[in-house]
Design an enzyme around this catalytic site. Structure first.
Site, PDB file in Angstrom:
ATOM      1  N   ASP A  41      -0.438  10.396   7.125  1.00  0.00           N
ATOM      2  CA  ASP A  41      -1.794   9.947   6.809  1.00  0.00           C
ATOM      3  C   ASP A  41      -1.807   9.341   5.414  1.00  0.00           C
ATOM      4  O   ASP A  41      -1.366   9.966   4.447  1.00  0.00           O
ATOM      5  CB  ASP A  41      -2.759  11.133   6.882  1.00  0.00           C
ATOM      6  CG  ASP A  41      -4.207  10.689   6.818  1.00  0.00           C
ATOM      7  OD1 ASP A  41      -4.443   9.473   6.802  1.00  0.00           O
ATOM      8  OD2 ASP A  41      -5.093  11.554   6.781  1.00  0.00           O
ATOM      9  N   ASP A  45       0.863  -1.185   0.000  1.00  0.00           N
ATOM     10  CA  ASP A  45       0.000   0.000   0.000  1.00  0.00           C
ATOM     11  C   ASP A  45       0.894   1.227   0.000  1.00  0.00           C
ATOM     12  O   ASP A  45       1.754   1.377   0.862  1.00  0.00           O
ATOM     13  CB  ASP A  45      -0.903  -0.007   1.231  1.00  0.00           C
ATOM     14  CG  ASP A  45      -1.917   1.134   1.220  1.00  0.00           C
ATOM     15  OD1 ASP A  45      -1.495   2.303   1.104  1.00  0.00           O
ATOM     16  OD2 ASP A  45      -3.127   0.858   1.341  1.00  0.00           O
TER      17      ASP A  45
END
Length: 422
Positions: A291, A256
């Site tokens: 984030d 990811d």
């Protein structure tokens, strides 16, 4: 006018030895597994409560989907604005229950996802799947690495149920399904024992994979993360853990792009990983500092990821998107992110890869750098517009108006209505 623009763009690319028509044909064959959870801020339909596990969708833009009917309607609108033929990525928390028929996550069955299968058949979509090991009372401390054997076995049964469901996806849709396992287990502060939770995680994965399933129909992947809210100091499922576990057990390692250190990129990992495995899975997101789940843009790292995908062979890589933004129109977030990935793939397909590799091999680095800079000004926009036109979706200047009209006609009215039962 479009034909004239394409002819002009094709002439520009031809000077670098690039076949524009071949690039357009190749792009049409690359599916992206589009995440369903952008449409409702990762809340799902099983009513488990807050997200937990370091996941947070910020914002309160009006029109969030609250049921299968509403989410399906939004997905249909989104798909009409994205060129090509793609897949849909589901989380187990999006099971569709009849009134009074809710099942716990370790008791989920294919019947709870039959509406999704029927929708996928109608739209010609493949389905991928994710066990949902967060947003649940039994996920407050740990899941597959839990020291509580009752909790650990609950989540093992959940993952096994998801594999069985994915196998049914493959049977009914005629295409293999990727089952991606991610857990939020970790610690906020410095651990005294890093080994025991990882031993339990390994034992849990071993038990899950001991079940009988068809590996040609179900591809199991494991996904790491370096950090999350509440697990800042220690993540049980680290990259090194999963990379080695996947290699040892013939699984896909899922990278990811938002799950690593802020200065660490997955584009450099792709070719390295593919030296030792036939397939690789990606979640393309956009990290901002720590984030990880911002809407994907046509930025440097997305373009570099796409370059590595094309150079390594797109058929070897399962591409998916993963982000959730509740601060803007959710359908627009979907469209911007997925189309950005496609633009990056088109850019890679329009890059003279062999010519540039030859320059590198011959150590002609001045010419290589000059060519790389020239390509940044290449007329990719004209080629992209033709791709959208041929695929029957609006171009860059038209798709947002469709979303804005849908917002007025559908999304804003949801806030005035009572929540609908799926």
């Amino acid at each position: 006018m479009t034909t004239e623009k394409l002819r002009w763009a094709a002439e520009q690319y031809a000077q670098w030895g690039v076949d524009v028509e071949a690039a357009l044909a190749a792009l049409a064959q690359i599916p992206i597994s589009i995440h369903c959870w952008q449409g409702d801020d990762v809340i799902g339909f099983d009513g488990a409560g807050d997200l937990s596990g370091g996941i947070q969708a910020t914002g309160n833009y009006p029109g969030r989907a609250r049921s299968f009917t509403e989410l399906k309607q939004d997905i249909e609108t989104m798909l009409c604005l994205i060129p090509g033929h793609h897949r849909l990525n589901l989380h187990a928390s999006y099971a569709v229950f009849e009134p009074g028929q809710k099942a716990e996550r370790d008791q989920l069955e294919i019947q709870h996802f039959q509406p999704w299968i029927d929708f996928a058949k109608e739209r010609g979509l493949g389905l991928d799947f994710n066990p949902t090991l967060f947003g649940h009372p039994l996920a407050q401390t740990a899941t597959l690495s839990s020291a509580d054997e009752t909790i650990r076995q609950f989540w093992i049964r959940h993952c096994q149920a998801c594999i069985r469901i994915a196998e049914s996806f493959a049977d009914q849709l005629g295409t293999s399904s990727l089952v991606n396992i991610w857990i939020p287990d970790g610690l906020k502060d410095i651990p005294a024992d890093r080994t025991s939770p990882r031993q339990r995680l390994k034992a849990s994965l071993d038990q899950i994979l001991a079940m009988d399933y068809d590996r040609s129909k179900v591809k199991v992947a494991v996904e790491s993360k370096v950090f999350g809210i509440g697990i800042e100091s220690y993540t049980v499922g680290s990259h090194e853990f999963y990379m080695n576990y996947a290699a040892q057990n013939g699984l896909l390692c899922l990278l990811d792009s938002g799950h690593y250190h802020p200065t660490e990129t997955i584009s450099d990992k792709i070719s390295a990983m593919l030296m030792f495995t036939d397939e690789l899975a990606l979640h393309i997101s956009r990290p901002v500092r720590w984030d990880s789940d911002h809407v994907v843009l046509y930025d440097d790292e997305t373009r570099q990821i796409a370059q590595e995908i094309i150079c390594s062979g797109a058929e070897r890589i399962r591409i998916a998107t993963d982000y959730f933004d509740a601060s803007i129109n959710r359908i627009a977030a979907w469209v911007i992110g997925v189309r950005s990935v496609q633009k990056a793939l088109l850019n890679a397909l329009l890059t003279p890869q062999e010519k540039m590799a030859k320059l590198q091999k011959q150590q002609r680095f001045t010419e290589l750098m000059a060519l790389q800079e020239q390509l940044k000004m290449a007329p990719i926009g004209e080629v992209w517009e033709v791709f959208c036109l041929r695929q029957g979706v609006p171009g860059e200047n038209a798709w947002l108006k469709v979303v804005q009209d849908y917002e007025k006609e559908v999304l804003l009215k949801r806030n005035e209505e009572k929540e609908e039962i799926a």
